[in-house]
Write an enzyme that holds these catalytic residues in place. Structure first.
Site, PDB file in Angstrom:
ATOM      1  N   LYS A 100       0.825  -1.219   0.000  1.00  0.00           N
ATOM      2  CA  LYS A 100       0.000   0.000   0.000  1.00  0.00           C
ATOM      3  C   LYS A 100       0.856   1.266   0.000  1.00  0.00           C
ATOM      4  CE  LYS A 100      -3.838  -2.396   2.180  1.00  0.00           C
ATOM      5  NZ  LYS A 100      -3.263  -3.721   1.869  1.00  0.00           N
ATOM      6  N   ASN A 124      -1.159  -8.516   1.363  1.00  0.00           N
ATOM      7  CA  ASN A 124      -2.005  -8.973   2.459  1.00  0.00           C
ATOM      8  C   ASN A 124      -1.533 -10.324   2.994  1.00  0.00           C
ATOM      9  OD1 ASN A 124      -4.627  -7.084   2.444  1.00  0.00           O
ATOM     10  ND2 ASN A 124      -3.878  -7.355   0.365  1.00  0.00           N
TER      11      ASN A 124
END
Length: 605
Positions: free
Chosen positions: A406, A443
């Site tokens: 991110k 993730n």
């Protein structure tokens, strides 16, 4: 009934059976014989009576729990009866100089029939009673008719309170087709699983082939999950053989079991050289990644493992676990501290002087940080600055920061703060004896911030499962794999590198939701999927590198290195001095501009 009364009942029953067997054998062969006047017969009855009870005691026929009778118990009966007959044979030779072979053969057969029947009828009666009472059992299919599969079925049949009814086996062995094991038939091959499930109304599948390779297990699991029936597995063969887990410890299939990622092969020597007999500090040690790093570091027997975290309960848990897991040569030190407390962090570094630091502490929840940008800045930027500068000042050998995908072209506060933290690491690496690096990955399945626990909770409540957008896509990796690659990346750190982990192919979140629904034993028409819209700060697709960061240097299997431009020290200092004076809106605007490589000085002005 007490144990004493039960043993007395068996003794009386056996006494009657012993006498009956001998008399019955004589009457079958010599129907007109007056058995009460035959001296040899009377002596034979007395001998077999005494011999039977001696050998019954010798082989534990009065000590066994016949509710669980099996081949072992039957063997004990045969031995006791056989030795009793041999005793009679010896008596007849001594008294009569002859052996009544036919009489003794029939006696042996009748003896075993009635003694065995008296024991096994008890188990049969209980089994029949349980089947009548337990009408809500799940119809279960066992994949694998080998040693592990038969052990599972045997355990299910023995369990008095079982809720699973074994309906059949699946096995690719041609010689086992249509045969029965413990009364359970081999119904077909793996390729036939979908039709067998439908034909037999199967409600649960248990995969009981622990020796399968990872790829074979993935293929088999996908076939089973594709039926829409809940699928479970038994532990791996290594865990069974070492006693870590038993074959009857059945586990749910997890989504990570379907990812198909190859096992990570680490440079154990390089890691051992860096960690063995060294002092290792992990920030965020109570978190998902931090705690797994602690577990994996412990395998290399460091001198000290320093567990640093802000949450009292999470540090208590990992401290307790590490004291059981770590070697007696490793000292475990739990520390409650906030990385935002600069003086406290410098004090800890000065006291313990770690050799290696893994910095996993961070605020990671994207939508939450959109509402709390100042907290994201204080923790992810200033907290990282405190830990990294303290590490550099005391001369830590290696400092590894956990980053995120991110941080690439971030539209959100969380990603922007993590990108800024990467820049801090890069700047501190210049002319430093400490080897700084950041490790960037996507993730992590099963982490506290993962979508998987949320989906499982929603499925348990009957749905719906909420997905933000049908096109939402993410990279996924397991916690152990990510943690091991972080440790490996630490051995490669030299001068502020941004290491990027190979995350494999991206996964659509909606497909993840569908897989979890099927893994839970439901069809998609039973548990609905609801699209709620993209949340603040989210992107549809995550990236691991900017276009100008991409370089094809593969420094280790599954670890790449990105070329990323740091901010200069003057600009960095000016930004850090002014950042917390800004209001939330301006703070967010400044961070996003910096993270997306706009002019630093224009941002400051």
């Amino acid at each position: 009934m007490t144990v004493k009364k039960w043993k007395t009942l068996l003794f009386v029953l056996d006494s009657f059976i012993v006498a009956f067997s001998m008399f019955a054998s004589y009457l079958i062969l010599y129907p007109y014989l007056n058995v009460l006047t035959e001296k040899v017969l009377i002596l034979s009855v007395i001998t077999i009576f005494l011999a039977h009870h001696f050998f019954a005691w010798r082989y534990g026929l009065y000590r066994k729990v016949w509710l669980y009778a099996s081949i072992g118990e039957l063997t004990s009966i045969v031995r006791a009866v056989t030795y009793s007959i041999i005793s009679v044979m010896l008596m007849q030779v001594i008294v009569n100089q002859d052996i009544y072979v036919r009489v003794l053969v029939i006696t042996w057969m009748v003896h075993i029939l009635f003694i065995g029947g008296s024991r096994f009828s008890w188990r049969l009666a209980v089994d029949l009673k349980k089947r009548k009472l337990n009408l809500k059992t799940k119809r279960t299919l066992i994949v694998g008719a080998g040693a592990a599969g038969t052990m599972v079925v045997r355990q299910l049949l023995r369990n008095q309170d079982r809720q699973l009814q074994p309906v059949g086996f699946i096995d690719d062995n041609l010689f086992k087709q249509n045969l029965e094991i413990y009364g359970v038939e081999v119904l077909g091959k793996i390729i036939n699983i979908p039709e067998i499930v439908e034909r037999n109304k199967i409600e649960l599948i248990i995969i009981a082939i622990p020796s399968l390779s990872k790829q074979e297990m993935i293929v088999l699991t996908k076939i089973c999950v594709g039926t829409g029936v809940k699928t479970q597995t038994i532990p791996r063969i290594e865990d069974i053989m070492t006693g870590k887990l038993s074959v009857n410890e059945i586990q749910d299939v997890r989504f990570e079991d379907l990812l198909g990622r190859e096992e990570v092969r680490l440079d154990m020597l390089a890691i051992a050289n860096q960690l063995t007999n060294k002092k290792i500090l992990i920030t965020g040690a109570g978190g998902s990644i931090g705690s797994e790093i602690c577990r994996q570091v412990a395998r290399f027997e460091p001198k000290e493992i320093i567990l640093l975290g802000h949450g009292e309960n999470s540090i208590y848990k990992i401290d307790l676990e590490m004291r059981n897991l770590a070697s007696s040569n490793t000292k475990v030190i739990p520390i409650i501290a906030d990385i935002q407390d600069r003086s406290r962090i410098f004090e800890i570094m000065e006291i313990y002087k770690p050799d290696v630091v893994y910095h996993a502490a961070a605020h990671k929840h994207v939508p939450l940080m959109e509402f709390n940008p100042r907290e994201a800045v204080k923790n992810n930027i200033y907290g990282t600055l405190n830990v990294a500068e303290a590490a550099k000042e005391i001369g830590v050998s290696c400092f590894v920061m956990i980053s995120t995908d991110k941080a690439v072209n971030p539209p959100n506060i969380m990603g922007a703060t993590k990108r800024f933290a990467e820049m801090i690491i890069q700047n501190l690496a210049v002319n430093s004896k400490t080897h700084f690096a950041a490790v960037r990955f996507g993730n992590v399945l099963g982490s506290s911030g993962s979508v998987v626990p949320l989906f499982k909770a929603q499925i348990a409540k009957g749905g719906p499962v909420t997905v933000t957008d049908p096109e939402m896509t993410r990279y996924f990796m397991t916690i152990p794999e990510a943690s091991s690659l972080v440790i490996q990346a630490g051995t490669l750190a030299t001068n502020g590198e941004i290491f990027v982990l190979d995350m494999g192919e991206p996964v659509k979140i909606v497909n993840l939701a569908k897989s979890l629904i099927r893994l839970s034993g439901y069809q998609e028409d039973e548990i609905g999927i609801e699209f709620t819209g993209i949340r603040p700060g989210e992107k549809l697709f995550e990236e691991l590198l900017n276009e100008d960061e991409i370089q094809n240097e593969h420094v280790f299997p599954k670890i790449y290195i990105g070329k990323s431009t740091p901010i200069n020290n003057i600009d960095m200092k000016n930004l850090l001095d002014k950042m917390l004076d800004l209001n939330n809106e301006n703070l967010k605007d400044v961070l996003l501009k910096i993270a997306n490589k706009q002019s630093f000085r224009s941002v400051i002005q």
